[in-house]
Design a protein around this motif. Structure first.
Motif, PDB file in Angstrom:
ATOM      1  N   VAL A 265       0.834  -1.215   0.000  1.00 47.87           N
ATOM      2  CA  VAL A 265       0.000   0.000   0.000  1.00 47.87           C
ATOM      3  C   VAL A 265       0.866   1.261   0.000  1.00 47.87           C
ATOM      4  CG1 VAL A 265      -1.933  -1.152   1.133  1.00 47.87           C
ATOM      5  CG2 VAL A 265      -0.290   0.117   2.524  1.00 47.87           C
ATOM      6  N   MET A 266       2.171   1.083  -0.118  1.00 52.22           N
ATOM      7  CA  MET A 266       3.117   2.201  -0.274  1.00 52.22           C
ATOM      8  C   MET A 266       2.984   3.222   0.858  1.00 52.22           C
ATOM      9  SD  MET A 266       2.703   2.426  -4.393  1.00 52.22           S
ATOM     10  CE  MET A 266       3.760   3.775  -4.774  1.00 52.22           C
ATOM     11  N   PHE A 267       2.839   2.725   2.081  1.00 47.12           N
ATOM     12  CA  PHE A 267       2.788   3.646   3.227  1.00 47.12           C
ATOM     13  C   PHE A 267       4.141   4.346   3.332  1.00 47.12           C
ATOM     14  CE2 PHE A 267       3.382   4.306   7.936  1.00 47.12           C
ATOM     15  CZ  PHE A 267       2.552   5.413   8.000  1.00 47.12           C
ATOM     16  N   SER A 268       4.101   5.658   3.388  1.00 48.02           N
ATOM     17  CA  SER A 268       5.331   6.448   3.399  1.00 48.02           C
ATOM     18  C   SER A 268       5.282   7.432   4.572  1.00 48.02           C
ATOM     19  CB  SER A 268       5.436   7.193   2.059  1.00 48.02           C
ATOM     20  OG  SER A 268       6.375   8.229   2.153  1.00 48.02           O
ATOM     21  N   PRO A 269       5.834   7.056   5.727  1.00 47.94           N
ATOM     22  CA  PRO A 269       5.781   7.955   6.896  1.00 47.94           C
ATOM     23  C   PRO A 269       6.825   9.055   6.768  1.00 47.94           C
ATOM     24  CG  PRO A 269       6.849   5.883   7.474  1.00 47.94           C
ATOM     25  CD  PRO A 269       6.509   5.777   6.014  1.00 47.94           C
ATOM     26  N   ARG A 270       6.571   9.965   5.850  1.00 50.05           N
ATOM     27  CA  ARG A 270       7.564  11.005   5.514  1.00 50.05           C
ATOM     28  C   ARG A 270       7.443  12.235   6.409  1.00 50.05           C
ATOM     29  NH1 ARG A 270       5.375  12.222  -0.482  1.00 50.05           N
ATOM     30  NH2 ARG A 270       5.466   9.972  -0.519  1.00 50.05           N
ATOM     31  N   GLY A 271       6.400  12.281   7.241  1.00 50.25           N
ATOM     32  CA  GLY A 271       6.220  13.423   8.145  1.00 50.25           C
ATOM     33  C   GLY A 271       5.186  14.400   7.629  1.00 50.25           C
ATOM     34  N   VAL A 272       4.319  14.857   8.523  1.00 51.09           N
ATOM     35  CA  VAL A 272       3.265  15.822   8.176  1.00 51.09           C
ATOM     36  C   VAL A 272       3.432  17.061   9.034  1.00 51.09           C
ATOM     37  CG1 VAL A 272       0.781  16.287   8.231  1.00 51.09           C
ATOM     38  CG2 VAL A 272       1.590  14.041   7.513  1.00 51.09           C
ATOM     39  N   MET A 273       3.327  18.219   8.376  1.00 50.55           N
ATOM     40  CA  MET A 273       3.510  19.491   9.065  1.00 50.55           C
ATOM     41  C   MET A 273       2.272  20.359   8.848  1.00 50.55           C
ATOM     42  SD  MET A 273       6.550  21.972   7.896  1.00 50.55           S
ATOM     43  CE  MET A 273       7.828  20.760   7.848  1.00 50.55           C
ATOM     44  N   MET A 274       1.717  20.900   9.943  1.00 49.89           N
ATOM     45  CA  MET A 274       0.598  21.841   9.823  1.00 49.89           C
ATOM     46  C   MET A 274       1.129  23.219  10.173  1.00 49.89           C
ATOM     47  SD  MET A 274      -2.185  19.359  11.591  1.00 49.89           S
ATOM     48  CE  MET A 274      -3.752  20.052  11.203  1.00 49.89           C
ATOM     49  N   LEU A 275       1.141  24.117   9.193  1.00 54.21           N
ATOM     50  CA  LEU A 275       1.767  25.425   9.403  1.00 54.21           C
ATOM     51  C   LEU A 275       0.950  26.311  10.334  1.00 54.21           C
ATOM     52  CD1 LEU A 275       2.817  26.330   5.734  1.00 54.21           C
ATOM     53  CD2 LEU A 275       4.180  25.172   7.499  1.00 54.21           C
ATOM     54  N   ALA A 276       1.661  27.012  11.223  1.00 54.96           N
ATOM     55  CA  ALA A 276       1.020  28.048  12.026  1.00 54.96           C
ATOM     56  C   ALA A 276       1.312  29.373  11.344  1.00 54.96           C
ATOM     57  CB  ALA A 276       1.584  28.040  13.443  1.00 54.96           C
ATOM     58  N   GLN A 277       0.264  30.066  10.870  1.00 55.79           N
ATOM     59  CA  GLN A 277       0.456  31.319  10.136  1.00 55.79           C
ATOM     60  C   GLN A 277      -0.256  32.504  10.782  1.00 55.79           C
ATOM     61  OE1 GLN A 277      -0.444  29.212   6.306  1.00 55.79           O
ATOM     62  NE2 GLN A 277       1.334  30.330   5.571  1.00 55.79           N
ATOM     63  N   THR A 278      -0.820  32.265  11.967  1.00 58.42           N
ATOM     64  CA  THR A 278      -1.390  33.357  12.774  1.00 58.42           C
ATOM     65  C   THR A 278      -1.033  33.072  14.235  1.00 58.42           C
ATOM     66  OG1 THR A 278      -3.447  32.178  13.213  1.00 58.42           O
ATOM     67  CG2 THR A 278      -3.407  33.577  11.239  1.00 58.42           C
ATOM     68  N   GLN A 279      -1.156  34.087  15.081  1.00 57.68           N
ATOM     69  CA  GLN A 279      -0.877  33.903  16.506  1.00 57.68           C
ATOM     70  C   GLN A 279      -1.838  32.864  17.104  1.00 57.68           C
ATOM     71  OE1 GLN A 279       1.641  35.052  18.236  1.00 57.68           O
ATOM     72  NE2 GLN A 279       2.443  36.183  16.475  1.00 57.68           N
ATOM     73  N   ALA A 280      -3.083  32.888  16.632  1.00 53.31           N
ATOM     74  CA  ALA A 280      -4.073  31.941  17.163  1.00 53.31           C
ATOM     75  C   ALA A 280      -3.668  30.511  16.824  1.00 53.31           C
ATOM     76  CB  ALA A 280      -5.447  32.255  16.583  1.00 53.31           C
ATOM     77  N   GLU A 281      -3.134  30.330  15.612  1.00 50.67           N
ATOM     78  CA  GLU A 281      -2.703  28.967  15.235  1.00 50.67           C
ATOM     79  C   GLU A 281      -1.511  28.519  16.071  1.00 50.67           C
ATOM     80  OE1 GLU A 281      -3.636  27.530  10.775  1.00 50.67           O
ATOM     81  OE2 GLU A 281      -2.350  29.272  10.893  1.00 50.67           O
ATOM     82  N   ILE A 282      -0.604  29.437  16.388  1.00 47.71           N
ATOM     83  CA  ILE A 282       0.538  29.048  17.236  1.00 47.71           C
ATOM     84  C   ILE A 282       0.000  28.483  18.546  1.00 47.71           C
ATOM     85  CG2 ILE A 282       2.527  29.865  18.564  1.00 47.71           C
ATOM     86  CD1 ILE A 282       3.093  31.916  16.506  1.00 47.71           C
ATOM     87  N   ARG A 283      -0.895  29.242  19.182  1.00 52.77           N
ATOM     88  CA  ARG A 283      -1.443  28.791  20.471  1.00 52.77           C
ATOM     89  C   ARG A 283      -2.177  27.461  20.313  1.00 52.77           C
ATOM     90  NH1 ARG A 283      -2.517  34.282  21.100  1.00 52.77           N
ATOM     91  NH2 ARG A 283      -4.662  34.035  20.385  1.00 52.77           N
ATOM     92  N   GLY A 284      -2.973  27.357  19.234  1.00 55.13           N
ATOM     93  CA  GLY A 284      -3.756  26.144  18.998  1.00 55.13           C
ATOM     94  C   GLY A 284      -2.867  24.920  18.816  1.00 55.13           C
ATOM     95  N   TYR A 285      -1.832  25.056  17.999  1.00 60.20           N
ATOM     96  CA  TYR A 285      -0.978  23.894  17.716  1.00 60.20           C
ATOM     97  C   TYR A 285      -0.067  23.561  18.904  1.00 60.20           C
ATOM     98  CZ  TYR A 285      -2.584  24.011  12.881  1.00 60.20           C
ATOM     99  OH  TYR A 285      -3.352  23.970  11.755  1.00 60.20           O
ATOM    100  N   GLN A 286       0.342  24.590  19.660  1.00 61.54           N
ATOM    101  CA  GLN A 286       1.130  24.280  20.863  1.00 61.54           C
ATOM    102  C   GLN A 286       0.262  23.478  21.840  1.00 61.54           C
ATOM    103  OE1 GLN A 286       2.588  28.175  22.009  1.00 61.54           O
ATOM    104  NE2 GLN A 286       4.555  27.823  20.992  1.00 61.54           N
ATOM    105  N   ARG A 287      -0.991  23.865  21.928  1.00 63.58           N
ATOM    106  CA  ARG A 287      -1.915  23.142  22.806  1.00 63.58           C
ATOM    107  C   ARG A 287      -2.089  21.699  22.309  1.00 63.58           C
ATOM    108  NH1 ARG A 287      -8.292  24.106  22.830  1.00 63.58           N
ATOM    109  NH2 ARG A 287      -8.852  22.785  24.559  1.00 63.58           N
ATOM    110  N   THR A 288      -2.244  21.553  20.968  1.00 60.56           N
ATOM    111  CA  THR A 288      -2.405  20.196  20.425  1.00 60.56           C
ATOM    112  C   THR A 288      -1.153  19.357  20.693  1.00 60.56           C
ATOM    113  OG1 THR A 288      -3.822  21.083  18.688  1.00 60.56           O
ATOM    114  CG2 THR A 288      -2.966  18.882  18.337  1.00 60.56           C
ATOM    115  N   ALA A 289       0.028  19.965  20.549  1.00 58.82           N
ATOM    116  CA  ALA A 289       1.269  19.199  20.800  1.00 58.82           C
ATOM    117  C   ALA A 289       1.297  18.698  22.245  1.00 58.82           C
ATOM    118  CB  ALA A 289       2.489  20.074  20.508  1.00 58.82           C
ATOM    119  N   HIS A 290       0.895  19.553  23.201  1.00 57.18           N
ATOM    120  CA  HIS A 290       0.849  19.110  24.605  1.00 57.18           C
ATOM    121  C   HIS A 290      -0.164  17.974  24.775  1.00 57.18           C
ATOM    122  CE1 HIS A 290       3.548  22.182  25.903  1.00 57.18           C
ATOM    123  NE2 HIS A 290       2.735  23.178  25.684  1.00 57.18           N
TER     124      HIS A 290
END
Ligand SMILES: Cc1cc2nc3c(=O)[nH]c(=O)nc-3n(C[C@H](O)[C@H](O)[C@H](O)COP(=O)(O)OP(=O)(O)OC[C@H]3O[C@@H](n4cnc5c(N)ncnc54)[C@H](O)[C@@H]3O)c2cc1C
Length: 415
Positions: free
Chosen positions: A111-136
């Motif tokens: 099935v050609m699974f390729s764990p190459r890494g996924v990145m969700m960009l933070a492009q606003t201050q709200a996204e920074i806070r949101g993604y830092q919270r998700t990482a925790h």
């Protein structure tokens, strides 16, 4: 069924590939089954597979109105990740991601699974806070993610422009074991394994009615005649509302088209998956070299399985700010798929008001990644009649009880 192996490829090379068997049978429907699954997308086929593998239930038919994998399963942009915020979501998506790691070996199908890494960009201050919270939250859930700096983003993806005029890149939520898999191979691999267990996959057969007696399902009407069943699983993504209507109940889902496109193939230039949720664009590079690009949903409910130029223009315009190189690419093809979206952007894996009838839907823009975990949980529900741990939070009753699993940040646009 003969197993695929390096030895088999060598043997067939010597005899002009004349010895390969059909990957799955194409039988006529029997008069009765223990379980009928409507919809031969990834979720329907995975449910059938785990019913057989985990519960020994093999008198199963998977009924498909078109060709298997021809719905959203063969139309998505193949992103696999499990970096969701809420605990029930992280559990089922991480189960799925971990099953993808060994899927080729489990199914004896690449099935050609390729764990190459996924990145969700933070492009606003709200996204920074949101993604830092998700990482925790992810670290507490046992899902490996981290919030990374713009410099690290550039290191992982040199073609990115960090200083866009409207939305500069301020960081990203990074899941190193996320990635992609070949979507139609996932459907074909499950179909082959199900057929090998004796299950019937019946294509070009539309379910047109649901038979019931005393509040319980007894069978289905199809374009190939009536078929009896003891249990029914409805797994038809954007057509869920239609099937529910046949069963006499309503679902809290909307059907809407989601579009994607690929560019002409180019030399390898990007070996991660990038999602830019603020500007509604995401991109990866396929093994053939095409840049695979997806956007948000259409602005209105519809059942069109095709792309539209104004929507693609919007997606590409947004993406060019972060990836200027996209402006020099030619588009190869574009398409759309009908997805089913719930109010809390979380799926439904549930019993229904009709006895012995179960539903799996509402995966919206992001159900490809969930296929093995969803199939696993749905098989548990269908086999035992009650949801087990993975599916327990995803019942229909949550909409009456107000127990929403709000993933609008993690899944509202993203895939
Ligand atoms: C453009 C696009 C991009 C996407 N990108 C991603 C992504 O990157 N990552 C991700 O995780 N998810 C993504 N998704 C979402 C993902 O594709 C879906 O959530 C997932 O494929 C749903 O699978 P399924 O098996 O439930 O549905 P489907 O694959 O749609 O299968 C349902 C099947 O039911 C059949 N059917 C319907 N009605 C009947 C009937 N009456 N009788 C018989 N058969 C019937 C249909 O023909 C269809 O084959 C994307 C979707 C689209 C459209």
């Amino acid at each position: 069924m003969k197993r695929y192996s390096a030895f088999a490829i060598a043997r067939e090379a010597f005899r002009h590939h004349a010895g390969w068997e059909r990957a799955w049978r194409s039988p006529e429907p029997k008069s009765e089954y223990d379980v009928i699954i409507v919809g031969a997308g990834g979720h329907g086929l995975a449910t059938a597979y785990y019913l057989g593998k985990n519960f020994g239930i093999t008198n199963v038919a998977v009924i498909e109105k078109g060709w298997l994998g021809g719905g959203n399963t063969g139309r998505n942009t193949t992103i696999i990740r499990s970096n969701y915020l809420q605990d029930p979501s992280a559990a089922i998506y991480e189960k799925a991601r971990s099953l993808y790691e060994t899927m080729s070996q489990d199914l004896n199908y690449n099935v050609m699974f390729s764990p190459r890494g996924v990145m969700m960009l933070a492009q606003t201050q709200a996204e920074i806070r949101g993604y830092q919270r998700t990482a925790h939250a992810n670290n507490l859930q046992g899902v490996t993610t981290e919030f990374i700096t713009p410099e690290r983003v550039k290191e992982l993806c040199p073609i990115i422009e960090l200083g866009g005029p409207r939305y500069p890149v301020l960081g990203a939520l990074w899941q190193p074991r996320g990635g992609t898999a070949r979507h139609d191979a996932v459907a074909w691999g499950y179909a082959r394994a199900c057929s090998d267990m004796g299950m019937d996959i019946i294509q070009q057969c539309e379910v047109t009615g649901i038979d019931q007696s005393r509040g319980k399902v007894t069978g289905v009407q199809t374009t190939k005649g009536a078929i009896k069943t003891k249990k029914l699983a409805i797994i038809v993504a954007g057509n869920s509302g239609d099937l529910a209507k046949m069963g006499g109940f309503r679902l809290p889902v909307e059907s809407i088209s989601l579009q994607a496109l690929v560019s002409e193939p180019i030399k390898p230039c990007m070996d991660v998956v990038i999602m830019a949720n603020t500007v509604h664009g995401y991109m990866s590079q396929s093994d053939k070299g095409e840049m695979v690009i997806g956007g948000g949903t259409d602005g209105y409910n519809n059942f069109t399985q095709r792309g539209s130029y104004h929507h693609l223009e919007e997606t590409v315009r947004a993406l060019i700010e972060t990836f200027p190189m996209v402006s020099r690419l030619k588009m190869l093809r574009h398409w759309g798929g009908i997805i089913d979206i719930t109010g809390d952007r979380s799926p439904i894996i549930s019993k229904t008001p009709l006895g012995n009838c179960f539903i799996n839907c509402g995966w919206g823009t992001g159900g490809f990644k969930a296929i093995p975990g969803s199939g696993w949980a749905m098989a548990e529900l269908v086999a035992g009649g009650e949801p087990r741990e993975l599916a327990s939070a995803f019942g229909l009753e949550r909409y009456q009880e107000g127990r929403f699993i709000d993933e609008s940040v993690a899944a509202g646009v993203a895939h």
